[in-house]
Scaffold this motif. Structure first.
Motif, PDB file in Angstrom:
ATOM      1  N   GLU A 121       0.841  -1.202   0.000  1.00  0.00           N
ATOM      2  CA  GLU A 121       0.000   0.000   0.000  1.00  0.00           C
ATOM      3  C   GLU A 121       0.875   1.251   0.000  1.00  0.00           C
ATOM      4  OE1 GLU A 121      -2.930   0.015   3.121  1.00  0.00           O
ATOM      5  OE2 GLU A 121      -3.607  -2.005   2.587  1.00  0.00           O
ATOM      6  N   ALA A 122       1.933   1.238   0.791  1.00  0.00           N
ATOM      7  CA  ALA A 122       2.830   2.397   0.846  1.00  0.00           C
ATOM      8  C   ALA A 122       3.544   2.605  -0.486  1.00  0.00           C
ATOM      9  CB  ALA A 122       3.842   2.216   1.974  1.00  0.00           C
ATOM     10  N   ILE A 123       3.951   1.504  -1.130  1.00  0.00           N
ATOM     11  CA  ILE A 123       4.633   1.612  -2.428  1.00  0.00           C
ATOM     12  C   ILE A 123       3.679   2.189  -3.473  1.00  0.00           C
ATOM     13  CG2 ILE A 123       5.581   0.266  -4.355  1.00  0.00           C
ATOM     14  CD1 ILE A 123       6.899  -1.564  -2.290  1.00  0.00           C
ATOM     15  N   GLY A 124       2.441   1.762  -3.436  1.00  0.00           N
ATOM     16  CA  GLY A 124       1.447   2.208  -4.417  1.00  0.00           C
ATOM     17  C   GLY A 124       0.797   3.537  -4.072  1.00  0.00           C
ATOM     18  N   SER A 125       1.137   4.101  -2.957  1.00  0.00           N
ATOM     19  CA  SER A 125       0.518   5.349  -2.518  1.00  0.00           C
ATOM     20  C   SER A 125       0.951   6.527  -3.387  1.00  0.00           C
ATOM     21  CB  SER A 125       0.895   5.623  -1.054  1.00  0.00           C
ATOM     22  OG  SER A 125       0.427   6.887  -0.655  1.00  0.00           O
ATOM     23  N   LEU A 126       0.049   7.454  -3.566  1.00  0.00           N
ATOM     24  CA  LEU A 126       0.354   8.672  -4.326  1.00  0.00           C
ATOM     25  C   LEU A 126       0.873   9.784  -3.422  1.00  0.00           C
ATOM     26  CD1 LEU A 126      -2.721   8.714  -6.731  1.00  0.00           C
ATOM     27  CD2 LEU A 126      -0.406   7.898  -7.188  1.00  0.00           C
ATOM     28  N   ASP A 127       0.941   9.518  -2.144  1.00  0.00           N
ATOM     29  CA  ASP A 127       1.434  10.504  -1.184  1.00  0.00           C
ATOM     30  C   ASP A 127       2.919  10.773  -1.463  1.00  0.00           C
ATOM     31  OD1 ASP A 127       2.164  11.986   1.035  1.00  0.00           O
ATOM     32  OD2 ASP A 127       1.085  10.718   2.467  1.00  0.00           O
ATOM     33  N   PRO A 128       3.306  12.033  -1.593  1.00  0.00           N
ATOM     34  CA  PRO A 128       4.712  12.352  -1.910  1.00  0.00           C
ATOM     35  C   PRO A 128       5.703  11.856  -0.855  1.00  0.00           C
ATOM     36  CG  PRO A 128       3.336  14.348  -1.982  1.00  0.00           C
ATOM     37  CD  PRO A 128       2.463  13.217  -1.550  1.00  0.00           C
ATOM     38  N   VAL A 129       5.294  11.777   0.394  1.00  0.00           N
ATOM     39  CA  VAL A 129       6.195  11.289   1.447  1.00  0.00           C
ATOM     40  C   VAL A 129       6.570   9.834   1.179  1.00  0.00           C
ATOM     41  CG1 VAL A 129       6.382  10.778   3.915  1.00  0.00           C
ATOM     42  CG2 VAL A 129       5.289  12.897   3.157  1.00  0.00           C
ATOM     43  N   HIS A 130       5.588   9.014   0.763  1.00  0.00           N
ATOM     44  CA  HIS A 130       5.865   7.600   0.490  1.00  0.00           C
ATOM     45  C   HIS A 130       6.768   7.436  -0.730  1.00  0.00           C
ATOM     46  CE1 HIS A 130       3.358   6.009   3.618  1.00  0.00           C
ATOM     47  NE2 HIS A 130       2.274   6.655   3.172  1.00  0.00           N
ATOM     48  N   ARG A 131       6.645   8.370  -1.683  1.00  0.00           N
ATOM     49  CA  ARG A 131       7.487   8.268  -2.878  1.00  0.00           C
ATOM     50  C   ARG A 131       8.957   8.451  -2.531  1.00  0.00           C
ATOM     51  NH1 ARG A 131       4.102  11.773  -7.271  1.00  0.00           N
ATOM     52  NH2 ARG A 131       2.190  10.544  -7.104  1.00  0.00           N
ATOM     53  N   LEU A 132       9.240   9.246  -1.521  1.00  0.00           N
ATOM     54  CA  LEU A 132      10.630   9.459  -1.107  1.00  0.00           C
ATOM     55  C   LEU A 132      11.275   8.171  -0.585  1.00  0.00           C
ATOM     56  CD1 LEU A 132      10.311  12.877   0.795  1.00  0.00           C
ATOM     57  CD2 LEU A 132      11.379  12.473  -1.436  1.00  0.00           C
ATOM     58  N   PHE A 133      10.450   7.303  -0.018  1.00  0.00           N
ATOM     59  CA  PHE A 133      10.969   6.078   0.597  1.00  0.00           C
ATOM     60  C   PHE A 133      10.682   4.836  -0.234  1.00  0.00           C
ATOM     61  CE2 PHE A 133      10.122   9.016   4.146  1.00  0.00           C
ATOM     62  CZ  PHE A 133      11.397   9.093   4.666  1.00  0.00           C
ATOM     63  N   ALA A 134      10.410   5.015  -1.496  1.00  0.00           N
ATOM     64  CA  ALA A 134      10.046   3.882  -2.362  1.00  0.00           C
ATOM     65  C   ALA A 134      11.115   2.787  -2.343  1.00  0.00           C
ATOM     66  CB  ALA A 134       9.785   4.362  -3.780  1.00  0.00           C
ATOM     67  N   GLN A 135      12.377   3.150  -2.406  1.00  0.00           N
ATOM     68  CA  GLN A 135      13.444   2.133  -2.402  1.00  0.00           C
ATOM     69  C   GLN A 135      13.492   1.401  -1.066  1.00  0.00           C
ATOM     70  OE1 GLN A 135      15.272   1.057  -5.027  1.00  0.00           O
ATOM     71  NE2 GLN A 135      15.944  -0.531  -3.595  1.00  0.00           N
ATOM     72  N   ASN A 136      13.311   2.133   0.014  1.00  0.00           N
ATOM     73  CA  ASN A 136      13.280   1.494   1.340  1.00  0.00           C
ATOM     74  C   ASN A 136      12.117   0.510   1.431  1.00  0.00           C
ATOM     75  OD1 ASN A 136      15.460   3.015   2.101  1.00  0.00           O
ATOM     76  ND2 ASN A 136      14.278   4.524   3.259  1.00  0.00           N
ATOM     77  N   TYR A 137      10.970   0.901   0.902  1.00  0.00           N
ATOM     78  CA  TYR A 137       9.805   0.006   0.913  1.00  0.00           C
ATOM     79  C   TYR A 137      10.063  -1.234   0.072  1.00  0.00           C
ATOM     80  CZ  TYR A 137       7.061   3.803   3.004  1.00  0.00           C
ATOM     81  OH  TYR A 137       6.585   4.786   3.834  1.00  0.00           O
ATOM     82  N   ALA A 138      10.714  -1.037  -1.072  1.00  0.00           N
ATOM     83  CA  ALA A 138      11.022  -2.181  -1.940  1.00  0.00           C
ATOM     84  C   ALA A 138      11.978  -3.141  -1.242  1.00  0.00           C
ATOM     85  CB  ALA A 138      11.620  -1.691  -3.258  1.00  0.00           C
ATOM     86  N   ASP A 139      12.981  -2.595  -0.561  1.00  0.00           N
ATOM     87  CA  ASP A 139      13.910  -3.448   0.194  1.00  0.00           C
ATOM     88  C   ASP A 139      13.182  -4.185   1.307  1.00  0.00           C
ATOM     89  OD1 ASP A 139      15.962  -2.549  -1.425  1.00  0.00           O
ATOM     90  OD2 ASP A 139      16.719  -1.078   0.044  1.00  0.00           O
ATOM     91  N   ARG A 140      12.315  -3.462   1.978  1.00  0.00           N
ATOM     92  CA  ARG A 140      11.536  -4.070   3.075  1.00  0.00           C
ATOM     93  C   ARG A 140      10.643  -5.186   2.539  1.00  0.00           C
ATOM     94  NH1 ARG A 140      10.568  -5.835   7.907  1.00  0.00           N
ATOM     95  NH2 ARG A 140       8.517  -5.418   8.745  1.00  0.00           N
ATOM     96  N   PHE A 141      10.015  -4.940   1.392  1.00  0.00           N
ATOM     97  CA  PHE A 141       9.153  -5.961   0.793  1.00  0.00           C
ATOM     98  C   PHE A 141       9.960  -7.186   0.402  1.00  0.00           C
ATOM     99  CE2 PHE A 141       6.713  -8.035  -2.534  1.00  0.00           C
ATOM    100  CZ  PHE A 141       5.462  -8.105  -1.930  1.00  0.00           C
TER     101      PHE A 141
END
Length: 136
Positions: free
Chosen positions: A47-67
């Motif tokens: 959900e965080a990766i797919g979010s349109l919220d600009p804050v989540h976009r900053l951490f996209a790589q971190n989310y991908a690593d976490r996933f």
């Protein structure tokens, strides 16, 4: 002290084996719970990766690593679950076999006791006339 019967010994072994079976069930339950928790975490990260919220976009790589880490954990937990399921089946089969052996031993003990009772009756019956003749 009377010698222990085989069925009594097997009864104790069955109780121990059933306890082992319950422990395996508990381990399997804990693993299933961990799988569910991991799946919820994976959903939240997606959900965080797919979010349109600009804050989540900053951490996209971190989310991908976490996933990626959560996916690896999921694979490990499913492998562990399979091992635990096999162990549970083995423990259950051992318990069932011991229970059958206990029942067989109990039946043999009852049969031996019945046979002894019949032999005692025969001994008493044939011993009685001989003791009457001695008294004459």
């Amino acid at each position: 002290m009377a010698p222990q019967k085989k069925s009594d010994k097997l009864k104790r072994l069955v109780a121990v084996q059933r306890h082992m079976e319950r422990m395996a069930e508990s381990d399997l339950g804990i693993t299933a719970q961990r799988i569910e928790e991991n799946a919820r975490s994976m959903d939240m990260v997606m959900e965080a990766i797919g979010s349109l919220d600009p804050v989540h976009r900053l951490f996209a790589q971190n989310y991908a690593d976490r996933f990626d880490r959560l996916s690896n954990t999921d694979k490990q937990l499913h492998g562990l679950q399979q091992v635990q399921e096999m162990k549970l089946l083995r423990e259950r089969a051992k318990g069932d076999r011991l229970e059958e052996n206990r029942k067989d031993a109990r039946a043999l003990e009852e049969r031996a006791a019945d046979d002894d009772a019949i032999y005692d009756l025969i001994d008493i019956r044939f011993a009685t006339p001989a003791s009457d003749k001695l008294g004459e």
